[in-house]
Write an enzyme that holds these catalytic residues in place. Structure first.
Site, PDB file in Angstrom:
ATOM      1  CE  LYS A  68      -0.759   0.229   5.036  1.00  0.00           C
ATOM      2  NZ  LYS A  68      -0.112   1.520   5.260  1.00  0.00           N
ATOM      3  CG  ASP A  69       3.465   2.284   2.781  1.00  0.00           C
ATOM      4  OD1 ASP A  69       2.412   2.924   2.905  1.00  0.00           O
ATOM      5  OD2 ASP A  69       4.035   1.727   3.735  1.00  0.00           O
TER       6      ASP A  69
ATOM      7  NE  ARG B  76      -7.091   3.691   2.696  1.00  0.00           N
ATOM      8  CZ  ARG B  76      -7.153   3.166   3.907  1.00  0.00           C
ATOM      9  NH1 ARG B  76      -8.321   2.791   4.407  1.00  0.00           N
ATOM     10  NH2 ARG B  76      -6.070   2.999   4.644  1.00  0.00           N
ATOM     11  NE  ARG B  77      -5.461   4.299   7.629  1.00  0.00           N
ATOM     12  CZ  ARG B  77      -4.242   3.907   7.946  1.00  0.00           C
ATOM     13  NH1 ARG B  77      -3.304   4.797   8.254  1.00  0.00           N
ATOM     14  NH2 ARG B  77      -3.939   2.617   7.957  1.00  0.00           N
TER      15      ARG B  77
ATOM     16  NE  ARG C 285       4.860  12.084   7.163  1.00  0.00           N
ATOM     17  CZ  ARG C 285       4.317  10.930   6.793  1.00  0.00           C
ATOM     18  NH1 ARG C 285       3.023  10.741   6.841  1.00  0.00           N
ATOM     19  NH2 ARG C 285       5.079   9.941   6.390  1.00  0.00           N
TER      20      ARG C 285
ATOM     21  NE  ARG D 268       2.382   7.478  11.320  1.00  0.00           N
ATOM     22  CZ  ARG D 268       1.675   7.316  10.215  1.00  0.00           C
ATOM     23  NH1 ARG D 268       0.445   6.854  10.294  1.00  0.00           N
ATOM     24  NH2 ARG D 268       2.192   7.592   9.035  1.00  0.00           N
TER      25      ARG D 268
ATOM     26  CB  CYS E 246       0.790   5.188  -1.125  1.00  0.00           C
ATOM     27  SG  CYS E 246       2.126   6.368  -1.367  1.00  0.00           S
TER      28      CYS E 246
END
Length: 299
Positions: A66-67, A119-120, A137, A143, A232
């Site tokens: 996905k990245d 997307r989120r 980030r 995180r 992505c």
């Protein structure tokens, strides 16, 4: 590195006579703390690894599917050599340590929810307009630490369940989000191993690691994104399902409205022997019904 460790173990079991050296590369996306657009956006998580691969410093690279940018945003000369079996595609809600469990529905209005994915952010605006998406980030454990210490700039965050499981942090999940409503990213839960197109030796060595069913899903999802000229950082979801009995692949593709409005959806099925063609048709169908306007790209 956890992903790399799993690949290393599998590779050594298959090729115990071959020396294998792990070369750690820190991506720009993990280092940069501002918006990804400031460092070129697409490719922020793969650009340095691509450079090492193309100039011969390494023979293979490992990343989350996905990245990886779409083919139109990628340096030529790189191909996917193998994919690992797909893991969980779902996103989850994570709260600071010590907070009682909650869901997106029960968080107080005005709660700041951290995410770096358009997307989120689009899903938050559409499904939970009382909440405020804020950009964050860093990699997953960074995180998490920032969330716990109050330095993340958010009161909660959205993360990938597969990533938290790899890090042994699944106990931090407050809510697992329903993938039929909270749409997953294209390539979610898939780890890919890439190499140079002309490196046939590495291609042969990686071939036994390949999971053929997951490769069908990945090819279909990536083809849909490519048709949308997305990657992505695109506010879109593509999820493929494989029916092995009938040798059919079905692609569910959605382009989200960045402002939280109604998304555009399509479902396309076709032969599993041609996942790229099926995925491409799904992307083209979205363009035909107006996806280019939402994505801000030329059809």
């Amino acid at each position: 590195m956890e992903q790399t460790g799993r690949v290393e173990t599998a590779f050594r079991s298959l090729h115990p006579h071959i020396d294998l050296e792990i070369f750690r590369i820190t991506s720009q996306g993990d280092q940069h703390r501002g918006p990804l657009a400031e460092i070129g956006g697409k490719g922020a998580f793969t650009r340095r690894a691509d450079e090492h691969l193309l100039d011969g410093r390494v023979e293979a690279t490992i990343a989350c599917a996905k990245d990886i940018p779409g083919p139109h945003d990628r340096a030529p000369g790189i191909t996917v050599g193998a994919v690992l079996p797909r893991e969980d595609v779902r996103d989850v809600l994570v709260l600071p340590a010590g907070r009682p469990p909650a869901t997106l529905d029960t968080l107080p209005p005005g709660t700041r929810v951290g995410t770096s994915a358009p997307r989120r952010a689009a899903l938050l605006k559409a499904l939970h307009p009382q909440l405020i998406p804020v950009p964050i980030r860093g990699n997953a454990d960074t995180r998490m630490n920032a969330l716990d210490t109050g330095s993340l700039g958010a009161d909660a965050m959205i993360a990938a369940l597969a990533g938290l499981r790899r890090l042994g942090l699944a106990d931090r999940v407050s809510q697992i989000l329903d993938p039929t409503v909270w749409l997953p990213a294209a390539g979610a839960g898939i780890v890919v191993i890439e190499h140079r197109v002309d490196d046939h030796t590495t291609s042969r060595l990686l071939a036994p690691l390949a999971h053929s069913q997951t490769r069908v899903l990945l090819d279909a999802e990536r083809a849909a994104l490519a048709a949308l000229r997305g990657g992505c950082l695109t506010a879109a979801s593509v999820l493929a399902a494989l029916d092995e009995e009938h040798e059919c692949v079905t692609v569910h593709a959605v382009v989200l409205n960045p402002d939280g409005g109604a998304p555009l959806r399509t479902v396309t099925s076709g032969p599993a022997a041609d996942p790229t063609g099926v995925g491409r048709r799904a992307g083209e169908q979205l363009l035909d019904i107006g996806a280019a306007r939402l994505l801000g790209v030329r059809p």
